[in-house]
Design an enzyme around this catalytic site. Structure first.
Site, PDB file in Angstrom:
ATOM      1  N   ALA A  66       0.869  -1.172   0.000  1.00  0.00           N
ATOM      2  CA  ALA A  66       0.000   0.000   0.000  1.00  0.00           C
ATOM      3  C   ALA A  66       0.906   1.223   0.000  1.00  0.00           C
ATOM      4  CB  ALA A  66      -0.890  -0.015   1.228  1.00  0.00           C
ATOM      5  N   GLY A 111       0.457  -5.001   0.840  1.00  0.00           N
ATOM      6  CA  GLY A 111      -0.732  -5.122  -0.015  1.00  0.00           C
ATOM      7  C   GLY A 111      -0.442  -5.874  -1.305  1.00  0.00           C
ATOM      8  N   GLU A 114      -0.712  -9.447  -0.374  1.00  0.00           N
ATOM      9  CA  GLU A 114      -2.143  -9.725  -0.160  1.00  0.00           C
ATOM     10  C   GLU A 114      -2.878  -9.831  -1.504  1.00  0.00           C
ATOM     11  OE1 GLU A 114      -2.230  -6.305   2.527  1.00  0.00           O
ATOM     12  OE2 GLU A 114      -3.250  -7.576   3.994  1.00  0.00           O
ATOM     13  N   GLU A 134       4.299  -5.028   7.340  1.00  0.00           N
ATOM     14  CA  GLU A 134       3.524  -3.953   7.971  1.00  0.00           C
ATOM     15  C   GLU A 134       3.964  -3.639   9.396  1.00  0.00           C
ATOM     16  OE1 GLU A 134       2.213  -6.398   6.166  1.00  0.00           O
ATOM     17  OE2 GLU A 134       0.710  -5.588   4.789  1.00  0.00           O
TER      18      GLU A 134
END
Ligand code: COA
Length: 260
Positions: A66, A111, A114, A134
């Site tokens: 992200a 992300g 993911e 993260e």
């Protein structure tokens, strides 16, 4: 259809989605997420597209996570909303009804990991790196990493990846079942196409129902999952694809599936 932060083309039944922010290692900002949502919604409706290959622009990254610049300034309410929206988009990709193959051409972090996990299969280039870093930023995965990764590789391995936050190599990802195969970077798209073509040669209705059985059944008890499987198996028996597939075998000829 054109998108601000994605490249999209389709050739011979395959949709090619390329996240196109190479200067930021294809980090997922709100624009990328909106484009991914719109692009996959249009792919879902496009009967000409039977499989999808998802990758990142450039030779360095699939998606490096992200967008940390955005994460750094979000309020708690914005953070929760962004997480729910991202989860919804990745759920949509996972349940597209067509195989989505992640061509992991470099960093798949946060992300990005993911997103790769939400794809049906993952083919990794030798330079790929998978990770959930993260915690190093003082946050936790927000696009279902704490849910999908343990289901894919087991709780202990997922805990280690998410808690230590250290990336792993493509070979290690392959060893633990996160990557389906590892290939030289120059062969990555061809390897994804070969997998896609194998799947596309099979009965499309059955392919769709298999993904439903695995994805939905995985959220049920085994008894419930078996009941779902039996119901979908029965549904297959009503399809023209089943009649054609079984008849073609008995007549010793290749099947010609209509996807009905
Ligand atoms: N969000 C925003 N920008 C990112 C990014 C991310 N997740 N990952 C990389 N970038 C940007 C960098 O800030 C840099 O931008 P700049 O040139 O404007 O400074 C550019 O992409 C290139 O990255 P850089 O760090 O210079 O490349 P590198 O080869 O030295 O390192 C990584 C590559 C992937 C190891 C490093 O970029 C990194 O650790 N990224 C963050 C990974 C992460 O924590 N992801 C999870 C987020 S929740």
């Amino acid at each position: 259809m054109s998108y601000q932060s994605l490249l999209y083309e389709k050739r011979d039944g395959i949709g090619y989605v390329t996240i196109n922010r190479p200067e930021k290692l294809n980090a997922l900002n709100d624009q990328v997420m909106a484009d991914l949502e719109a692009c996959f919604e249009s792919i879902a409706e496009d009967g000409e597209v039977k499989a999808v290959i998802l990758t990142g622009s450039g030779e360095k990254a699939f998606v490096a996570g992200a967008d940390i610049g955005v994460l750094a300034t979000q309020t708690p309410v914005e953070g929760k909303e962004r997480s729910i929206r991202g989860q919804r988009i990745l759920d949509f990709i996972e349940n597209l009804g067509k195989p989505v193959i992640a061509a992991v051409n470099g960093y798949a972090l946060g992300g990005g990991c993911e997103l790769a996990c939400a794809c049906t299969l993952r083919v990794a280039a030798e330079n790929a790196r998978f990770g959930q870093p993260e915690v190093k930023l003082g946050i936790i995965p927000g696009y279902a990493g704490t849910q999908r990764l343990p289901r894919l590789v087991g709780k202990g391995r997922a805990m280690e990846l998410i808690l230590a936050g250290e990336p792993i190599t493509a070979q290690e990802a392959h060893r633990i079942g996160l990557a389906n195969q590892v290939v030289p970077q120059r062969d990555l798209i061809a390897a994804c196409e070969a997998v896609a073509r194998k799947i596309m040669a099979n009965g499309p209705a059955a392919v769709k129902l298999v993904m439903q059985a695995v994805n939905r059944g995985g959220e049920m008890t085994q008894e419930q999952g078996e009941f779902l499987e039996a119901t979908l198996f029965g549904l297959c028996c009503a399809t023209a694809d089943m009649k054609e597939g079984t008849r073609a075998f008995l007549e010793k000829r290749p099947a010609k599936f209509a996807g009905k």
